[in-house]
Design an enzyme around this catalytic site. Structure first.
Site, mmCIF file in Angstrom:
data_model
loop_
_atom_site.group_PDB
_atom_site.id
_atom_site.type_symbol
_atom_site.label_atom_id
_atom_site.label_comp_id
_atom_site.label_asym_id
_atom_site.label_seq_id
_atom_site.Cartn_x
_atom_site.Cartn_y
_atom_site.Cartn_z
ATOM 1 N N HIS A 69 0.832 -8.287 109.435
ATOM 2 C CA HIS A 69 0.752 -6.956 110.038
ATOM 3 C C HIS A 69 0.205 -7.084 111.456
ATOM 4 C CE1 HIS A 69 -0.467 -2.789 110.744
ATOM 5 N NE2 HIS A 69 0.347 -2.454 109.771
ATOM 6 N N GLY A 96 2.300 4.142 106.796
ATOM 7 C CA GLY A 96 0.858 4.121 107.015
ATOM 8 C C GLY A 96 0.206 5.426 106.612
ATOM 9 N N GLY A 97 -0.153 6.240 107.597
ATOM 10 C CA GLY A 97 -0.917 7.454 107.349
ATOM 11 C C GLY A 97 -0.291 8.395 106.343
ATOM 12 N N SER A 108 5.260 4.457 112.202
ATOM 13 C CA SER A 108 4.990 5.895 112.104
ATOM 14 C C SER A 108 6.136 6.686 111.480
ATOM 15 C CB SER A 108 4.631 6.475 113.479
ATOM 16 O OG SER A 108 3.420 5.929 113.959
ATOM 17 N N GLU A 120 7.902 -3.299 112.746
ATOM 18 C CA GLU A 120 6.877 -2.322 113.114
ATOM 19 C C GLU A 120 6.551 -2.485 114.592
ATOM 20 O OE1 GLU A 120 3.096 -3.074 111.246
ATOM 21 O OE2 GLU A 120 3.082 -5.044 112.167
ATOM 22 N N GLY A 140 0.300 4.175 114.511
ATOM 23 C CA GLY A 140 -0.893 4.993 114.663
ATOM 24 C C GLY A 140 -1.000 5.702 115.989
ATOM 25 N N GLU A 199 -1.931 -5.565 113.022
ATOM 26 C CA GLU A 199 -3.398 -5.508 113.116
ATOM 27 C C GLU A 199 -4.017 -6.844 112.761
ATOM 28 O OE1 GLU A 199 -3.196 -0.782 111.985
ATOM 29 O OE2 GLU A 199 -3.891 -2.228 110.489
ATOM 30 N N ASN A 214 1.102 1.674 102.960
ATOM 31 C CA ASN A 214 0.017 0.795 103.397
ATOM 32 C C ASN A 214 -1.207 1.665 103.662
ATOM 33 O OD1 ASN A 214 -1.707 -1.056 104.561
ATOM 34 N ND2 ASN A 214 -0.577 -1.219 106.479
ATOM 35 N N TRP A 215 -2.150 1.643 102.729
ATOM 36 C CA TRP A 215 -3.341 2.490 102.861
ATOM 37 C C TRP A 215 -4.270 2.020 103.969
ATOM 38 C CZ3 TRP A 215 -5.407 3.524 97.184
ATOM 39 C CH2 TRP A 215 -4.437 4.249 96.477
ATOM 40 N N LYS A 216 -4.095 0.788 104.430
ATOM 41 C CA LYS A 216 -5.021 0.187 105.397
ATOM 42 C C LYS A 216 -6.457 0.252 104.843
ATOM 43 C CE LYS A 216 -1.852 0.965 109.174
ATOM 44 N NZ LYS A 216 -1.677 1.193 110.617
#
Length: 249
Positions: free
Chosen positions: A94, A230-231, A209, A165, A171, A96, A9-11
């Site tokens: 998600h 994610g990251g 994460s 999640e 994050g 967010e 997930n590049w966000k």
């Protein structure tokens, strides 16, 4: 035993130049993998990544979709539009989106329904906040979120993917222990099993994460079928290391 699924997930990250280097490296590194892999990219980059991944085993995913089929919904992206770009997966619900855009359990369930109607697999995100965990509400929260999706989608529920999640681990650098994650995944598996005899088809991903350092221990758990990354999905070496761990699990 089904293959693990690793979805990046590049966000809201990326650029034309950076995407090119990242996707080419991931595609090249997938040659020896034995798991399913996808990248969920911002909508403006769907066309670019569709071309870059062409002919490879890397699947294309989107980060959201509209609950409407078409019409006067400025800024929205429909499932039919995503399908035209060869999108295989779409993230719905998600944390967010729930936190910053006020998405409810019912809206998330409807988005999952729309995705399924167009042959796109929704990755339905579920998870509790730190306050909810500390209050002992984790199981109640994730079961409520999944129940809405089951109620709306009925017999089609075996066609979804689920991502647990924990909001407190997104994050933040914090990660649920393998045992904590497995405990929640087992609850979700049981809930799916009660809803469909084909529950074993559903990938239940961990999405808090997961990184190159902890992937192997998380993916070794019996009910963790992959990861929503994610990251670490923005770094080809890290993403490929997670894919390698999933291939070996």
């Amino acid at each position: 035993m089904k293959q693990k699924l690793i979805a990046g997930n590049w966000k809201m990250n990326g650029s034309i130049e950076a995407n090119d280097a990242l996707v080419r490296a991931v595609v090249a590194g997938l040659a020896e993998s034995r798991c399913l892999a996808a990248v969920c990219v911002p909508a403006p980059y769907l066309a670019q990544v569709q071309v870059l991944r062409h002919g490879s085993r890397l699947e294309l995913g989107a980060q959201d979709l509209s609950a409407h089929e078409q019409g006067a919904y400025t800024g929205e992206v429909s499932a039919a539009m995503l399908k035209e770009f060869g999108v295989r997966y779409v993230i719905v619900g998600h944390s967010e989106r729930r936190q910053y855009h006020g998405e409810t359990d019912d809206l998330v369930a409807e988005k999952a329904r729309i995705a399924l109607a167009h042959g796109i697999t929704p990755i339905v995100c579920l998870g509790e906040t730190m306050a909810e965990r500390e209050a002992g509400q984790t199981e109640a929260v994730v079961k409520r979120q999944l129940a809405a999706v089951i109620h709306t989608n009925g017999h089609c529920i075996s066609e979804i993917a689920v991502a647990y999640e924990p909001v407190w681990a997104i994050g933040t650098g914090k990660t649920a222990t393998p045992e904590q994650a497995q405990q929640v995944h087992a609850v979700l598996r049981a809930q799916l099993h009660a809803a469909t005899p084909q529950s074993d088809r559903v990938h239940i991903l961990y999405g808090g994460s997961m990184n190159a350092a902890n992937a192997r221990s998380l993916l070794s758990q019996p009910d963790i079928d992959g990861g929503l990354i994610g990251g670490a999905s923005l770094k080809s070496a890290d993403f490929l290391q997670i894919i390698s761990a999933a291939s070996a699990a």
